[in-house]
Design a protein around this motif. Structure first.
Motif, short mmCIF file in Angstrom:
data_model
loop_
_atom_site.label_atom_id
_atom_site.label_comp_id
_atom_site.label_asym_id
_atom_site.label_seq_id
_atom_site.Cartn_x
_atom_site.Cartn_y
_atom_site.Cartn_z
N SER A 175 0.72 -1.06 -0.02
CA SER A 175 0.01 0.06 -0.03
C SER A 175 0.95 1.16 -0.22
O SER A 175 2.14 1.05 0.48
CB SER A 175 -0.93 0.06 0.94
OG SER A 175 -1.78 -1.18 1.38
N GLY A 176 0.13 2.38 -0.32
CA GLY A 176 0.91 3.58 -0.26
C GLY A 176 0.35 4.80 -0.77
O GLY A 176 -1.20 4.71 -0.94
N ALA A 177 0.97 5.84 -1.26
CA ALA A 177 0.15 6.91 -1.72
C ALA A 177 1.31 7.74 -2.66
O ALA A 177 2.43 7.65 -2.63
CB ALA A 177 -0.09 8.06 -0.63
N GLN A 210 2.90 17.99 2.08
CA GLN A 210 2.55 16.52 2.21
C GLN A 210 3.79 16.04 1.37
O GLN A 210 4.06 14.88 1.65
CB GLN A 210 1.10 16.11 1.99
CG GLN A 210 0.43 16.15 3.10
CD GLN A 210 -0.91 15.71 3.26
OE1 GLN A 210 -1.17 14.72 2.23
NE2 GLN A 210 -1.76 16.09 3.81
N LEU A 211 4.25 16.26 0.48
CA LEU A 211 5.46 15.93 -0.41
C LEU A 211 6.64 15.69 0.38
O LEU A 211 7.41 14.60 0.16
CB LEU A 211 5.94 16.88 -1.35
CG LEU A 211 4.91 17.00 -2.70
CD1 LEU A 211 5.42 18.47 -3.36
CD2 LEU A 211 4.97 15.79 -3.56
N GLU A 212 6.96 16.63 1.73
CA GLU A 212 8.16 16.17 2.69
C GLU A 212 7.79 14.93 3.61
O GLU A 212 8.72 14.44 3.95
CB GLU A 212 8.10 17.37 3.26
CG GLU A 212 8.24 18.91 2.54
CD GLU A 212 9.54 18.37 1.65
OE1 GLU A 212 10.45 17.83 2.08
OE2 GLU A 212 9.43 19.09 0.64
N GLY A 266 5.09 8.60 7.43
CA GLY A 266 6.59 8.42 7.13
C GLY A 266 7.08 9.52 6.21
O GLY A 266 6.36 10.24 5.44
N LYS A 267 8.38 9.31 5.56
CA LYS A 267 9.03 9.89 4.42
C LYS A 267 8.74 9.16 3.16
O LYS A 267 8.56 7.83 3.33
CB LYS A 267 10.46 10.04 4.97
CG LYS A 267 10.78 10.73 6.06
CD LYS A 267 11.37 12.22 5.84
CE LYS A 267 11.78 13.06 6.98
NZ LYS A 267 11.27 13.95 7.08
N PRO A 268 8.99 10.02 2.11
CA PRO A 268 8.81 9.19 0.84
C PRO A 268 9.84 8.17 0.60
O PRO A 268 10.88 8.52 0.94
CB PRO A 268 8.86 10.38 -0.24
CG PRO A 268 9.13 11.76 0.76
CD PRO A 268 9.13 11.45 2.06
N ALA A 269 9.34 7.13 0.13
CA ALA A 269 10.39 6.10 -0.65
C ALA A 269 11.19 6.56 -1.78
O ALA A 269 12.11 6.26 -2.01
CB ALA A 269 9.57 4.75 -0.84
N GLY A 270 10.34 7.51 -2.58
CA GLY A 270 11.14 7.92 -3.62
C GLY A 270 10.44 9.42 -3.80
O GLY A 270 9.40 9.76 -3.89
N ALA A 282 5.90 12.61 -4.93
CA ALA A 282 6.63 11.72 -3.77
C ALA A 282 5.92 10.54 -3.86
O ALA A 282 4.44 10.59 -3.85
CB ALA A 282 6.62 12.45 -2.51
N LEU A 283 6.48 9.31 -3.78
CA LEU A 283 5.74 7.78 -3.61
C LEU A 283 6.05 7.55 -2.12
O LEU A 283 7.22 7.45 -1.74
CB LEU A 283 6.48 7.08 -4.55
CG LEU A 283 5.78 5.70 -4.32
CD1 LEU A 283 4.37 5.63 -4.88
CD2 LEU A 283 6.68 4.75 -5.33
#
Length: 166
Positions: free
Chosen positions: A51-53, A123-125, A130-134, A148-149
């Motif tokens: 899952s993710g965003a 929210q990109l930060e 948590g922090k973005p994976a990429g 941001a992923l």
């Protein structure tokens, strides 16, 4: 952050922006990099094997052109409404996400992509998740796009070990 993931994110974003919104990335030179326009962001959550965003933010001054291009409004001779501009950004985010997931893990896994929403660009930060994976940043004709992923749960093999499973 995983370099291969960021390369894929950049490639998918560039292709989707060009094909869907007729917006093209340019070399990242200093003169263009500091375009100071507020960012407007949209995010879409997805669920499946992981899952993710995905969050996509673009320069606010670009929204009318993006919406106009996506909706074919130039031929009608009218400007897109603020709602049409937000909807275009949400759809662009949705399509980038839909194009990215098969690049990450192939076409066999099934994902559910939720309805995209307008969110705060910060929210990109990172979020409480948590922090973005990429992440990636594109310099565009008259502004910029930042993506941001975020990944939750078990990370796919491609992201975890730098390459697809054999």
């Amino acid at each position: 952050m995983n370099k291969q993931l960021e390369t894929m994110l950049t490639s998918v974003a560039e292709k989707t922006l060009a094909e869907l919104a007729f917006v093209f990335s340019m070399p990242d030179d200093e003169a263009v990099r500091h375009v100071s326009s507020a960012l407007v962001a949209a995010a879409v959550d997805f669920n499946g094997p992981f899952s993710g965003a995905l969050t996509l933010a673009v320069s606010a001054n670009m929204l009318p052109a993006i919406a106009s291009n996506m909706l074919g409004l130039e031929e009608e001779g009218r400007q897109p409404s603020p709602e049409e501009q937000r909807d275009a950004l949400k759809e662009l985010t949705n399509v980038v996400c839909g194009n990215l997931l098969p690049r990450l893990v192939g076409t066999v896994p099934v994902f559910t992509i939720e309805a995209p929403e307008i969110v705060e660009a910060r929210q990109l930060e990172g979020t409480e998740s948590g922090k973005p994976a990429g992440r990636t940043r594109l310099v565009l004709d008259e502004g910029r796009a930042e993506l941001a992923l975020f990944l939750r749960g078990e990370v796919p093999a491609l992201v975890a070990d730098g390459g697809p499973r054999k």
